[in-house]
Design an enzyme around this catalytic site. Structure first.
Site, mmCIF file in Angstrom:
data_model
loop_
_atom_site.group_PDB
_atom_site.id
_atom_site.type_symbol
_atom_site.label_atom_id
_atom_site.label_comp_id
_atom_site.label_asym_id
_atom_site.label_seq_id
_atom_site.Cartn_x
_atom_site.Cartn_y
_atom_site.Cartn_z
ATOM 1 N N ASP A 53 79.287 78.229 68.634
ATOM 2 C CA ASP A 53 79.059 77.372 67.468
ATOM 3 C C ASP A 53 79.930 77.827 66.304
ATOM 4 O O ASP A 53 80.453 78.955 66.291
ATOM 5 C CB ASP A 53 77.581 77.427 67.048
ATOM 6 C CG ASP A 53 76.678 76.728 68.054
ATOM 7 O OD1 ASP A 53 77.155 75.769 68.706
ATOM 8 O OD2 ASP A 53 75.524 77.146 68.196
ATOM 9 N N HIS A 63 83.614 74.796 71.934
ATOM 10 C CA HIS A 63 82.373 74.459 71.234
ATOM 11 C C HIS A 63 81.177 74.320 72.175
ATOM 12 O O HIS A 63 80.030 74.211 71.716
ATOM 13 C CB HIS A 63 82.552 73.154 70.442
ATOM 14 C CG HIS A 63 81.812 73.154 69.143
ATOM 15 N ND1 HIS A 63 80.674 73.894 68.922
ATOM 16 C CD2 HIS A 63 82.029 72.492 67.969
ATOM 17 C CE1 HIS A 63 80.231 73.686 67.694
ATOM 18 N NE2 HIS A 63 81.036 72.850 67.095
#
Length: 538
Positions: free
Chosen positions: A515, A511
């Site tokens: 995204d 992450h």
């Protein structure tokens, strides 16, 4: 006698490196495996450990200098003059660990063996981030004739188990590293040719003159070392096993040369006893007589009876890398259902003709790999990786294919898959998988991946949540293929229920770089490519 420290090999194609920083200065005391200096190449930055304990002598390469692999950068002066031969056996640089030399317990033959015109065989680089390897098995013994490229020993790292071929044809005259020992890349493990090993091997028969003494000599040396406050002599593998099982090595009698604790010694100790030769010496050897010697083994077996098996080198480092990955990347997983009916029917129709035409079986992996490559082209962030405080967008798409082995897991890499056709990918997958199972992969073939596929669905699971292979940003888990009832809507908006072949795919992503929207777009394109397959199979 000083031990030379050389610029190590940091990748099969790397011929030089830049010494960027000294972590010690002349006169400093260093421990074995303590970082000495840092180097940098186009593939890796690394700290290089000391091959032996002692004092750092003259520095021959200054910070910022770029030198070729094998160049001597400094020397380690071993502490003391009388025991100089003993540490040298542990550093594995001389021939003191050769079976014949060890049995004779005479350090003199080692230089004699090294002085011949033989070809030295080093511990190879088995991946750009790997700095050491464990020699797990010798396939030849001293005196055997070997052909060029004939396997002579096996090694194990976290990335690969491999058979290492002889660089030349000749006779194996010297073995410097014994089975189970872990040594740094570039360490000399054997010598081919030279003919000097034979006299060393014949030196051993002199031992019968003192036949009663060799057995007690090993525990006595271990006891002397312990009484002097020194750590018992042992290999990194032995020290690792002891650390993992909370064993004080000063309580373990060593049966190796000069009291060295062997793998068999520590395993025998964990099983609740000492080596066979030790009980008879219990009254004479203070260390062997300690009541605490067997104490560490009790807590291991008392709570849950069973067999205690030390981790293999590959398993141990895989465990370490997985923990590091979870600690490094904030993992997120997303699961997509893909209708594979179209591809299943296409494969059933074409598989026999395809194999006859191309000489390779038509499996589902080339379809999945090809779809992943096409999606990665459209979403390069999924093929990227973190590099410090920046994101590295990789030029090529290098797909790692996880292969399950009986002794662990290996991930060979298919380089530049974006340039390969469907048939090229199919052949490459079969090739690397076969060679992985037969320990025939080259070091460069397990390094440099930018995206990984792992097919745990072959064992029947619906889907998994795989761990990212650092420094990559994503990994695609392939779930099981099953027939399921699915609601289909036609162009007029009418719904019907049909039986379709469904497969679940899990994208595990970092992450920090990717995204949720990026992951969703990637998986949507991956799904659409498979469900609407139109590419020629070749």
């Amino acid at each position: 006698m000083p031990i030379d420290v050389v610029m190590p090999q940091m990748g099969e194609s790397i011929t030089e490196g830049t010494l960027t920083k000294w972590l010690k200065k002349p006169g400093d005391t260093v421990a074995r495996d303590e970082p000495l200096f840092e180097i940098s190449t186009d593939k890796v930055d690394a700290e290089i450990p000391s091959p032996a304990a002692g004092v750092l002598g003259a520095i021959k390469v200054e910070e910022g200098a770029t030198v070729t692999v094998g160049t001597v950068v400094c020397a380690i002066e071993e502490a003391g003059s009388a025991p100089a031969a003993a540490p040298k056996a542990e550093t594995v640089t001389p021939a003191a660990t050769t079976t014949a030399a060890s049995d004779a317990a005479v350090p003199a033959p080692a230089p004699e063996a090294a002085a011949g015109p033989g070809t030295e065989v080093p511990m190879p680089q088995m991946g750009e981030s790997i700095t050491e390897g464990t020699l797990t098995k010798w396939l030849k013994k001293v005196g055997d004739t070997v052909s060029r490229d004939e396997p002579i020993f096996e090694i194990s790292t976290d990335k690969v188990d491999a058979e290492i071929p002889s660089p030349v044809a000749g006779t194996l005259t010297e073995i410097r590293v014994q089975e189970g020992q872990t040594v740094t890349v570039g360490s000399i493990v054997a010598v081919i040719g030279g003919g000097a090993a034979a006299p060393a091997a014949k030196a051993a028969p002199a031992a019968p003159v003192a036949a009663p003494t060799p057995a007690p000599a090993a525990p006595a040396a271990s006891a002397a070392s312990a009484s002097a406050g020194e750590a018992p002599r042992s290999s990194p593998l032995v020290r690792k096993i002891a650390s993992e099982n909370n064993v004080d090595l000063t309580t373990v009698p060593g049966t190796g040369a000069s009291g060295r604790i062997t793998k068999q010694d520590i395993l025998g100790h964990l099983e609740g006893g000492a080596p066979a030769a030790v009980p008879a010496l219990a009254a004479a050897a203070p260390v062997a007589a300690k009541p605490a010697a067997s104490a560490p083994a009790a807590p291991v077996s008392a709570p849950t009876p069973g067999e205690l098996v030390p981790l293999s080198k590959m398993r141990s480092i895989i465990a370490k890398r997985m923990v590091e990955s979870k600690a490094t990347s904030p993992h997120v997983h997303t699961v997509f259902k893909v209708d594979m009916t179209r591809i299943v029917k296409l494969r059933e129709k074409e598989k026999n003709k395809y194999e006859q035409r191309n000489g390779v079986k038509l499996t589902y992996m080339p379809f999945i790999t090809r779809a992943a490559v096409q999606a990665l082209r459209k979403h390069p962030i999924v093929n990227a990786s973190m590099q410090g405080e920046a994101i590295l967008y990789n030029k090529n798409i290098n797909i790692g294919i996880a292969v399950a082995l009986e002794w662990g897991l290996i991930v060979p890499v298919i380089k530049q898959t974006e340039e390969k056709s469907f048939l090229g990918i199919a052949r490459a997958i079969v090739d690397v998988a076969d060679r992985a199972r037969n320990k025939k992969l080259a070091p460069d073939e397990v390094a440099g991946g930018t995206f990984t596929l792992t097919n745990s669905g072959i064992f029947g699971e619906q889907f998994g949540t795989p761990i990212i292979a650092q420094p990559q940003s994503a990994i695609l888990g392939i779930g099981g293929m099953n027939k399921e009832p699915v609601v289909l809507t036609d162009k007029d908006g009418q719904d019907t229920i049909a039986i379709r072949t469904i497969q679940r795919f899990t994208l595990g992503f970092d992450h920090r770089t990717i995204d949720g929207a990026d992951a969703g777009k990637f998986m949507t394109d991956f799904k659409n490519y498979l469900e609407n397959w139109s590419e020629d199979l070749g």
